[in-house]
Design a protein around this motif. Structure first.
Motif, short mmCIF file in Angstrom:
data_model
loop_
_atom_site.label_atom_id
_atom_site.label_comp_id
_atom_site.label_asym_id
_atom_site.label_seq_id
_atom_site.Cartn_x
_atom_site.Cartn_y
_atom_site.Cartn_z
N LEU A 188 12.67 -0.44 -8.97
CA LEU A 188 12.02 -1.24 -7.94
C LEU A 188 11.81 -2.67 -8.42
CD1 LEU A 188 9.26 1.29 -6.86
CD2 LEU A 188 11.24 0.64 -5.54
N HIS A 189 11.72 -3.60 -7.46
CA HIS A 189 11.46 -5.00 -7.79
C HIS A 189 10.17 -5.48 -7.12
CE1 HIS A 189 16.06 -6.05 -8.25
NE2 HIS A 189 15.70 -5.01 -8.97
N CYS A 190 9.54 -6.48 -7.72
CA CYS A 190 8.48 -7.21 -7.03
C CYS A 190 8.53 -8.66 -7.51
CB CYS A 190 7.10 -6.58 -7.24
SG CYS A 190 6.56 -6.51 -8.95
N ARG A 221 11.57 -2.82 -12.43
CA ARG A 221 11.33 -1.58 -13.20
C ARG A 221 10.16 -1.70 -14.18
NH1 ARG A 221 16.10 -3.12 -12.88
NH2 ARG A 221 16.24 -3.80 -15.05
N LEU A 222 9.10 -2.31 -13.71
CA LEU A 222 7.89 -2.52 -14.50
C LEU A 222 7.42 -1.18 -15.10
CD1 LEU A 222 5.59 -4.55 -15.18
CD2 LEU A 222 4.51 -3.87 -13.05
N GLY A 236 -2.83 2.82 -5.11
CA GLY A 236 -1.99 1.62 -5.13
C GLY A 236 -1.24 1.45 -3.81
N LEU A 265 4.92 -7.38 -2.82
CA LEU A 265 5.54 -6.05 -2.92
C LEU A 265 6.70 -6.05 -1.92
CD1 LEU A 265 2.32 -3.85 -3.05
CD2 LEU A 265 3.63 -4.80 -4.94
N LEU A 266 7.78 -5.40 -2.29
CA LEU A 266 9.02 -5.53 -1.51
C LEU A 266 9.38 -4.21 -0.84
CD1 LEU A 266 10.98 -7.68 -4.13
CD2 LEU A 266 9.21 -8.38 -2.51
N VAL A 292 3.64 8.18 -7.18
CA VAL A 292 4.10 7.26 -8.24
C VAL A 292 3.11 6.10 -8.34
CG1 VAL A 292 5.95 5.69 -8.93
CG2 VAL A 292 6.49 7.93 -7.97
N GLY A 293 2.79 5.70 -9.56
CA GLY A 293 1.79 4.66 -9.77
C GLY A 293 0.41 5.28 -9.73
N ASP A 294 -0.51 4.61 -9.07
CA ASP A 294 -1.86 5.15 -8.88
C ASP A 294 -2.03 5.58 -7.43
OD1 ASP A 294 -4.72 5.32 -10.11
OD2 ASP A 294 -4.97 4.48 -8.09
N SER A 352 -0.74 1.39 -12.24
CA SER A 352 -0.19 0.99 -10.95
C SER A 352 0.52 -0.35 -11.12
CB SER A 352 -1.35 0.84 -9.96
OG SER A 352 -0.91 0.19 -8.81
N VAL A 353 1.43 -0.64 -10.20
CA VAL A 353 2.02 -1.98 -10.20
C VAL A 353 0.90 -3.03 -10.10
CG1 VAL A 353 2.40 -1.99 -7.69
CG2 VAL A 353 3.80 -3.43 -9.13
N THR A 369 6.54 5.54 -0.61
CA THR A 369 5.87 4.25 -0.86
C THR A 369 6.27 3.69 -2.21
OG1 THR A 369 3.89 5.25 -1.83
CG2 THR A 369 3.84 4.87 0.53
N SER A 370 6.84 4.51 -3.08
CA SER A 370 7.25 4.01 -4.39
C SER A 370 8.19 5.03 -5.02
CB SER A 370 6.02 3.82 -5.28
OG SER A 370 6.27 2.83 -6.26
N ILE A 408 10.66 -0.88 0.86
CA ILE A 408 11.42 0.30 0.45
C ILE A 408 11.76 1.05 1.72
CG2 ILE A 408 11.22 2.55 -0.69
CD1 ILE A 408 9.21 1.45 -2.55
C1 LIG Z 1 3.40 0.25 -1.84
S1 LIG Z 1 3.60 -0.17 -3.52
C2 LIG Z 1 3.13 1.38 -4.19
C3 LIG Z 1 2.42 1.22 -5.42
C4 LIG Z 1 2.23 2.46 -6.26
N1 LIG Z 1 1.48 3.50 -5.59
C5 LIG Z 1 1.50 1.99 -7.49
O1 LIG Z 1 0.31 2.26 -7.62
O2 LIG Z 1 2.16 1.30 -8.29
C6 LIG Z 1 5.31 -0.14 -3.78
C7 LIG Z 1 5.89 -1.49 -4.10
O3 LIG Z 1 5.38 -1.96 -5.34
C8 LIG Z 1 6.41 -2.55 -6.12
N2 LIG Z 1 6.59 -1.71 -7.32
C9 LIG Z 1 6.11 -0.46 -7.52
N3 LIG Z 1 6.46 -0.02 -8.74
C10 LIG Z 1 7.17 -1.01 -9.32
C11 LIG Z 1 7.82 -1.16 -10.58
N4 LIG Z 1 7.78 -0.18 -11.48
N5 LIG Z 1 8.45 -2.33 -10.84
C12 LIG Z 1 8.48 -3.33 -9.93
N6 LIG Z 1 7.89 -3.25 -8.73
C13 LIG Z 1 7.25 -2.11 -8.42
C14 LIG Z 1 7.68 -2.58 -5.29
O4 LIG Z 1 7.78 -3.84 -4.66
C15 LIG Z 1 7.40 -1.45 -4.31
O5 LIG Z 1 8.08 -1.64 -3.10
#
Ligand SMILES: C[S@@+](CC[C@H](N)C(=O)[O-])C[C@H]1O[C@@H](n2cnc3c(N)ncnc32)[C@H](O)[C@@H]1O
Length: 269
Positions: free
Chosen positions: A247-249, A222-223, A92, A167-168, A87-89, A117-118, A35-36, A170
């Protein structure tokens, strides 16, 4: 006990102290990998960085494992301490709510350790988090499949003057259609949707003037990492920006407040 540990967004050092303590105390560590992903990617060298800092071997849990064999992880967590890294929260992505529900139904104790999280780090762009509408996910279009249910959500957000976080897609370890038909799985190479592809697809499905090529958007790559890239500009102009590795968003900007506008000036192309 099942520890679901958020890793944050940058690299292996973004884990919290509490998360690190939990990981070091567990007998088995899984890392969710579809997922990330962390900005350092998922190649063996990047995974080795994580293993070195955490002092533990990590088993990568791909989509098949999470969707089809996660009960095995839960059974292990019934008898021992197991960490599931996200990855992230952990919340998320919707997948991990399902994991918590399954664990609780099996009587497995769960402890969640949060991280950035993003969904909240996106605040760095200057748009206020409580001025966003429903977040959307944009999947890759194919010749045969062009799902555009996200479009109506953008229309709703834009009618309310709210920003839309996109969100884009993967695609990691996805079996090809042909191999599924033949009954022996062959996997596509990993793919991550860029800001540019997302914008092309958005312009392709636009029909109610919810947005257009001049709509102000923000591309984010790459946030949370040292080389994060944030560029604001009209949708069409962002098509030519090279945002670099995943990653991009993307954000479709709604109505703005003067303070939001001041922040956006720092990112304008
Ligand atoms: C399903 S979300 C998962 C989120 C993750 N669990 C979180 O809490 O950040 C995944 C999507 O978020 C966006 N994303 C996640 N991390 C990112 C980052 N560091 N920079 C830019 N976009 C990000 C991308 O579009 C990616 O496909």
């Amino acid at each position: 006990m099942l520890y679901i540990v958020g890793l944050g967004l940058g690299d292996e050092r973004d884990i919290t102290v509490r998360g690190l303590d939990a990981v070091r105390s567990c007998s088995k560590i899984y890392m969710e990998a579809y997922t990330s992903l962390l900005s350092l990617g998922l190649d063996p060298a990047a995974l080795a960085n994580l293993e070195k800092l955490y002092g533990k071997e990590i088993t990568v849990a791909d989509r098949e494992m999470v969707e089809e064999r996660v009960d095995q992880v839960l059974l292990e967590a019934a008898d021992a301490d197991v960490a599931f890294l996200v990855v992230g929260d952990p919340f998320g992505a919707t997948t991990h709510t399902d994991l918590v529900v399954r664990a609780k139904k099996m009587g497995v104790q769960v402890k969640v350790i949060h991280n950035a999280s993003v969904m909240n780090a996106i605040g760095v762009c200057g748009l206020q988090l409580y001025r966003y509408g429903e977040t959307i996910s944009i999947p890759f279009f194919t010749e045969e499949w062009r799902p555009d249910s996200f479009y109506k959500k953008i229309v709703n957000n834009s009618q309310l003057g709210l920003h839309t976080l996109c969100l884009l897609d993967i695609r990691v370890k996805e079996p090809t259609w042909e191999s599924l038909a033949r009954g022996k799985k062959v996997y596509e190479p990993p793919r991550f949707m860029t800001v540019n592809t997302a914008i092309s697809q958005l312009l392709e499905v636009e029909e109610e003037r919810a947005y257009g090529k001049d709509t102000l958007c923000i591309g984010v790559a790459r946030l949370g990492s040292d080389d994060q890239k944030i560029v604001a500009g009209p949708m069409e102009k962002l098509l030519d920006v090279d945002f670099g590795p995943p990653l991009h968003c993307l954000i479709i900007v709604g109505e703005t407040h003067p303070l939001e506008e001041e922040m956006l000036e720092f990112y304008k192309m």
